[in-house]
Design a protein around this motif. Structure first.
Motif, PDB file in Angstrom:
ATOM      1  N   GLY A 165     -69.899 116.641  -8.555  1.00  0.00           N
ATOM      2  CA  GLY A 165     -69.903 115.939  -9.661  1.00  0.00           C
ATOM      3  C   GLY A 165     -70.980 116.220 -10.949  1.00  0.00           C
ATOM      4  N   VAL A 210     -70.023 119.366 -12.561  1.00  0.00           N
ATOM      5  CA  VAL A 210     -68.691 119.201 -13.418  1.00  0.00           C
ATOM      6  C   VAL A 210     -69.168 118.723 -14.727  1.00  0.00           C
ATOM      7  N   ARG A 240     -69.218 112.727 -15.909  1.00  0.00           N
ATOM      8  CA  ARG A 240     -68.450 111.676 -15.223  1.00  0.00           C
ATOM      9  C   ARG A 240     -68.952 111.155 -14.217  1.00  0.00           C
ATOM     10  N   LYS A 280     -63.856 123.429  -5.795  1.00  0.00           N
ATOM     11  CA  LYS A 280     -62.941 122.283  -6.148  1.00  0.00           C
ATOM     12  C   LYS A 280     -61.422 122.502  -5.190  1.00  0.00           C
ATOM     13  N   GLN A 313     -59.279 113.849  -7.473  1.00  0.00           N
ATOM     14  CA  GLN A 313     -60.473 114.155  -8.403  1.00  0.00           C
ATOM     15  C   GLN A 313     -60.874 115.314  -8.347  1.00  0.00           C
ATOM     16  N   ASP A 314     -60.797 116.145  -7.412  1.00  0.00           N
ATOM     17  CA  ASP A 314     -60.879 117.644  -7.544  1.00  0.00           C
ATOM     18  C   ASP A 314     -59.909 118.414  -8.545  1.00  0.00           C
ATOM     19  N   ASP A 363     -61.020 117.378 -12.205  1.00  0.00           N
ATOM     20  CA  ASP A 363     -62.090 118.174 -12.381  1.00  0.00           C
ATOM     21  C   ASP A 363     -61.692 119.595 -12.534  1.00  0.00           C
ATOM     22  N   ASP A 412     -60.328 119.631 -16.198  1.00  0.00           N
ATOM     23  CA  ASP A 412     -61.499 119.451 -16.925  1.00  0.00           C
ATOM     24  C   ASP A 412     -62.174 120.858 -17.283  1.00  0.00           C
TER      25      ASP A 412
END
Length: 150
Positions: free
Chosen positions: A28, A31, A38, A133, A140-141, A144, A147
């Motif tokens: 995270g 990211v 985040r 990821k 969530q991966d 990510d 994004d």
């Protein structure tokens, strides 16, 4: 003094650098570096397998007294060691991923060094972060990855 994600992150990076342990920030926080801030509740690093005993000693010296047995992600070659620290009611988790496989060694070698308020920090490059990821591919991966690909 409060146990904070940012404070612990800085403390860990400083100690990794002081002990000359090659690392790259993943998860995270990486990211957030590449995309946008985040929420995350832990700190993730990738280090090389030969350095794991040095990491274990370093984490103990920083009051990370609980270490879970290592586990390896299927088909990835990455082994995870989770370290936990408690201070009063607060709890911090640091996941250390290790591997000796060439694809992961090269991730550490090609880290992006960012100048931060805490000094230089080594982040996984965007393509490597996307690759990592995809290995786990949790919901969530997937967010990510989307994004990071913008």
């Amino acid at each position: 003094m409060a146990l904070t994600l940012y404070g612990e992150f800085i403390r860990l990076v400083e100690q990794l650098q002081a002990h000359k342990i090659p690392y790259v920030v993943i998860g995270g926080l990486a990211v957030s570096y590449h995309s946008h801030a985040r929420a995350t509740e832990d700190i993730d690093f990738l280090v090389l397998t030969p350095d794991i005993e040095r990491i274990r000693g370093l984490m103990r010296s920083l009051s990370y007294l609980i270490e879970t047995p290592p586990w390896t992600f299927q088909n990835s070659g990455l082994t995870v060691r989770r370290f936990s620290r408690f201070e009063g009611e607060e709890h911090m988790i640091v996941d250390i991923m290790t591997s000796a496989e060439p694809k992961y060694v090269s991730m550490v070698e090609r880290a992006i060094v960012a100048d931060t308020a805490a000094g230089p920090v080594r982040f996984a490059c965007k393509d490597d972060l996307i690759f990592l990821k995809r290995q786990r591919n949790s919901p969530q991966d997937q967010v990510d990855i989307a994004d990071l690909q913008k």
